[in-house]
Design an enzyme around this catalytic site. Sequence first.
Site, PDB file in Angstrom:
ATOM      1  N   CYS A  18      27.114  10.293  81.354  1.00 57.55           N
ATOM      2  CA  CYS A  18      28.171  11.282  81.192  1.00 57.55           C
ATOM      3  C   CYS A  18      29.292  10.688  80.346  1.00 57.55           C
ATOM      4  CB  CYS A  18      28.708  11.745  82.549  1.00 57.55           C
ATOM      5  SG  CYS A  18      29.515  10.426  83.481  1.00 57.55           S
ATOM      6  N   CYS A  21      30.944   7.486  81.534  1.00 58.76           N
ATOM      7  CA  CYS A  21      30.269   6.231  81.179  1.00 58.76           C
ATOM      8  C   CYS A  21      30.753   5.753  79.814  1.00 58.76           C
ATOM      9  CB  CYS A  21      28.757   6.434  81.134  1.00 58.76           C
ATOM     10  SG  CYS A  21      28.007   6.905  82.712  1.00 58.76           S
ATOM     11  N   ASP A 418      34.212  24.514  42.686  1.00 57.05           N
ATOM     12  CA  ASP A 418      34.414  23.983  41.344  1.00 57.05           C
ATOM     13  C   ASP A 418      33.324  24.349  40.360  1.00 57.05           C
ATOM     14  OD1 ASP A 418      32.475  22.466  42.556  1.00 57.05           O
ATOM     15  OD2 ASP A 418      33.038  20.611  41.544  1.00 57.05           O
TER      16      ASP A 418
END
Length: 526
Positions: A18, A21, A418
């Site tokens: 999780c 941790c 561009d």
Amino acid sequence: MSLETAERVDLPVSGMSCAACARTIEHQLAATPGVTRALVNFATSTATVEFDPARAAVRDLVGAIEELGYGVPQPEAGEDVEEQTRQREYSALKRRLLIAAVFALPVVALGMIPGLMRLPAMSWIQLALTVPVVFYAGAPFYTGAWSALRHRSANMNTLIALGTGAAFLYSLVITLRGGHEVYFEAAAVIITLILLGRVLEARARGQASEAIRRLRELQPRTARVVRDGTESDIPIEQVRVGDIVVVRPGEKIPVDGAVREGGSAVDESMLTGESMPVDKQPGALVYGGTINRSGSLQFEARKVGRATALQQMIELVRQAQGSRAPVARLADVVSGYFTVGVLAVATATFFVWLAFAPLSFALVNFVSVLIIACPCALGLATPTAIMVGTGRGAQRGILIKGGEALQAAHEIDTVVLDKTGTITRGQPQVTDVLPVNGYSGAELLRLAASAERHSEHPLGKAIVEHARAHSIELQAPAGFRAIAGHGVEARVDGHQVTAGAPTMALPEAERLAAARQPAPSASLTR
């Protein structure tokens, strides 16, 4: 320590369950002497550390992670360590889930039949079926909780271990005393369901990493090099700066370099987004992962390994996936306090109910609070969203620098592009046919498409596809000749057809001189 002397390393981490941790490892790494910055991402299972090489080494960082009970896998030759880590954890999780499901299902079935539970041996049967679930399938939860306890922290493993452990130990004591009110099915089912959730999470994280895998697949695994006058295929990792690399038509260019001999048209759309191939002559630069469309090339390797443009792109995507958006940092902080808060609320729930109800009822409520309130999703949601978002962007040719930029993207109200190649399909198409000298458009198209019939150039293919779309029957060309970077020559129905750039009308000597200049758009002459 100056920024110039700092080193950066990405370490794969296994065993995290999780976000708590990840935060624990992060704090441990940050406290290691010589470390200036540490970032651990649960979604990607990686730790990114910046450190002073004069005060710390990679082995010190690995030791700090392993001291907490987590692993730092080492890659096998020629393999991707992050992919290995994910696959191993995913396989291990599926194996534990299968064992848990096989033993948990009969425990639940027995628990749902009240009459059977009164039989003297039934509690012992449930105990025997639950032991493999708790001590094998659920082992990572208990080892993770113990590691967190040793370092005075709490995480999701703590909640699961307390909840299932309490239910199992209570039921064990009741069984030893000859009782029947046991909760073995609760411990077995909770472990099974949480393992199922983790398998789904691991699968989702693997799918979210598809972008990096696809980028890696752009680079070939081998390169054809010339050493001591001998041409041989070697693994891409063994290519050295200065090697002469040979690339044939249709092959991918393995590393970055400068052309020494030959001429060709190279598809660089994976870097530039432009569908038009770029002519390459001696002195031109080529990039790993691009495709050699026509002609053979020999080039000198200039950048290899992580120095190539493709690897820099992969690194940018990895950094973006591992970065934290402001909302993710907030979620990590909240989830850290949330775990401690859940423990406090669960403990209070147990004692309050114990004052008004039997021990078994208080225990059930204690376990319910611990399991239902696990904050795993809170810490996983935002990094996974960033991982998926940046990955999907990379697949579509959009490189996102990090989570902060991704979070701010919702405020964009104007997009400036561009060049047209950025928003087109990435494949050339014929838009108009303008015949001259009394020829019809269909006749001109038939001659040009027949001449280009065997061409590998994207413009030639576009002409052929346009002719076929208009149901024009093509003729087999005779004397076909492809001139790399310029066009093709062929004889069609007795006509000598030249299709390509205007330089095709020049004598060969002048054409070679003009090849060093950018080629204008294609034209057709007869």
